[in-house]
Write a protein that holds these residues in place. Structure first.
Motif, PDB file in Angstrom:
ATOM      1  N   ALA A 266       8.626 -13.356  29.852  1.00  0.00           N
ATOM      2  CA  ALA A 266       8.512 -12.147  30.670  1.00  0.00           C
ATOM      3  C   ALA A 266       7.836 -12.445  31.995  1.00  0.00           C
ATOM      4  O   ALA A 266       8.188 -11.867  33.039  1.00  0.00           O
ATOM      5  CB  ALA A 266       7.742 -11.073  29.900  1.00  0.00           C
ATOM      6  N   THR A 273      10.425  -8.551  31.548  1.00  0.00           N
ATOM      7  CA  THR A 273      10.815  -8.484  30.144  1.00  0.00           C
ATOM      8  C   THR A 273      11.401  -9.838  29.761  1.00  0.00           C
ATOM      9  O   THR A 273      12.178 -10.426  30.518  1.00  0.00           O
ATOM     10  CB  THR A 273      11.863  -7.388  29.882  1.00  0.00           C
ATOM     11  N   SER A 360      17.598  -4.011  34.231  1.00  0.00           N
ATOM     12  CA  SER A 360      17.045  -2.860  33.531  1.00  0.00           C
ATOM     13  C   SER A 360      18.188  -1.926  33.181  1.00  0.00           C
ATOM     14  O   SER A 360      19.022  -1.592  34.035  1.00  0.00           O
ATOM     15  CB  SER A 360      16.034  -2.133  34.429  1.00  0.00           C
TER      16      SER A 360
END
Length: 433
Positions: A266, A273, A360
């Motif tokens: 991450a 992430t 994302s």
């Protein structure tokens, strides 16, 4: 102690008076109504505007020095005149430059931000925001002053997308300062970028298209023997659609041929992430060949892409690799773009494509979709790498039936097995401890 002493407000004189215990309040005849009252410990005090018998606190000393409070005095009087019930407490920030210095330092100490983002913010502040707004009083910040001093001049010098980033940085700085009580009011509250320009910011087109990849691959084939580390950096990005930052920082301990996986922590990912990418048979063979080359050259370090000091390539060094390879015609990000667009042409599911890019997925998708879809990701990458083989990729990784000894790759992938017959030349995460 009740004496009020009349002096000329300068920071030096105020500090000299602070040492005299006989003095409680200071005033300057040039600025009627402005008083400084020392606290009991004498190291601090409060600036007041006095109206009749009412002492209205407006700032703290030494947070706001004599020169700064005098500069803010007209604005403070106006606010008090508009709303006598509101104490217009000022902070130590009198100018936008002071705000930017504070926020830049705050970002620099924020461990949640990547080094790249911190560097970008430092550059925007030093190269653009402070040169144009350094001396602008916070009290004078409004849409008109920002348009004249920042937005309109800057749009002639930088791209609209970069200008939008600068605007967002300034907007966030004011919002954070207001939230912490460091400024009286947020003068940018309610402003948006479209207030200053209606021009649409179009996505930057990729300078690479799928039809150009055969030529690029041939270039990489010819360059591999002389510069394997440079070509390998490009191939890892092209093969997986990864970002330059997360690729250049890759460690051998994060790459497991036995497990058939490349793990990106991450801390290295832009989205903060962790990211897990399946390794196809082609990549297992390529990584084996590349590791053999490194070891033959005497390198036994931890990084896939080390510099001469033994640490991973810096951002500038990695960018220089693509300046050389791309010859000004394409960049590292163009490899990521062309990978994604070609996946679409190959019929790879869009959601799987976004997962491979570690984008994302949005609040709704993140809430309802909890699978990592590793089998689907592997199938997508196998399809993509087979396509790359058709334009010459196989000449670099050198995978043959005799070398691979991995029959029925897709069947193994479906069963959760991958590249298991390759020699394990790294310590995988699963094997630690």
């Amino acid at each position: 102690m009740s004496a009020t002493r009349s002096i000329k407000f300068t920071e030096t004189e105020v500090r000299r008076q602070a040492a005299d215990l006989a003095v409680r309040d200071l005033r300057d005849p040039r600025y009627p109504g402005l008083y400084l009252r020392f606290w009991s410990d004498r190291s601090r005090g409060t600036w007041h505007l006095v109206r009749g018998k009412q002492w209205v606190p407006v700032a703290r000393w030494p947070d706001l020095g004599a020169a700064a409070v005098i500069a803010e005095l007209p604005a403070l009087r106006q606010r008090l005149l508009r709303d006598p019930a509101t104490a217009p407490v000022a902070s130590g920030m009198a100018t936008v430059g002071q705000l930017l210095d504070w926020y830049g330092d705050r970002m620099g100490r924020d461990r949640a931000l990547s080094a790249k983002r911190k560097a970008g913010a430092r550059s925007a502040i030093a190269q653009h925001l402070k040169p144009r707004l350094d001396d602008l009083s916070i009290a004078d910040v409004n849409a008109d002053s920002l348009d004249k001093q920042l937005m309109w001049p800057s749009q002639a010098e930088v791209s609209l997308s970069y200008l939008r980033q600068m605007f967002a940085l300034l907007l966030t700085a004011f919002k954070q300062a207001k939230r912490l009580g460091l400024v009286v009011a947020d003068p940018m509250a309610g402003m948006c970028f479209s207030d200053f320009t209606k021009a649409k910011i179009m996505p930057k087109a990729s300078r690479l298209r799928a039809v150009q990849l055969p030529e690029v691959m041939q270039q990489l084939v010819h360059a591999f023997d002389d510069a394997p580390e440079k070509v390998m950096l490009a191939l890892m990005m092209l093969a997986h659609g990864t970002r330059i930052g997360e690729t250049r920082m890759a460690r051998w301990s994060e790459v497991s041929v036995t497990a058939g996986e490349w793990f990106i922590p991450a801390a290295n990912a832009k989205t903060r992430t962790e990211h897990r990418l399946p390794l196809t048979a082609q990549l297992c063979a390529l990584l084996t060949r590349y590791r053999d080359i490194q070891q033959a050259n005497g390198y036994e370090g931890v990084y896939l892409f080390p510099n001469r000091r033994g640490v991973c390539l810096s951002e500038g060094q990695a960018s220089a690799v693509f300046t050389e390879l791309g010859r000004g015609e394409w960049t590292s990000h163009d490899l990521r773009k062309v990978s994604r667009s070609t996946w679409t042409d190959l019929g790879i599911d869009g959601h799987i494509g976004e997962m491979l890019l570690n984008h994302s997925l949005g609040k709704i998708a993140s809430t309802y979709i909890h699978t990592q879809a590793m089998a689907q990701r592997r199938a997508a990458l196998e399809k993509w790498h087979a396509w790359l083989d058709g334009i010459g990729f196989g000449r670099i990784h050198g995978l043959t039936e005799a070398l691979s000894e991995i029959p029925q790759i897709q069947a193994q992938a479906a069963a959760g097995k991958a590249c298991s017959r390759h020699p394990e030349f790294v310590t995988s995460e699963d094997s630690k401890g």
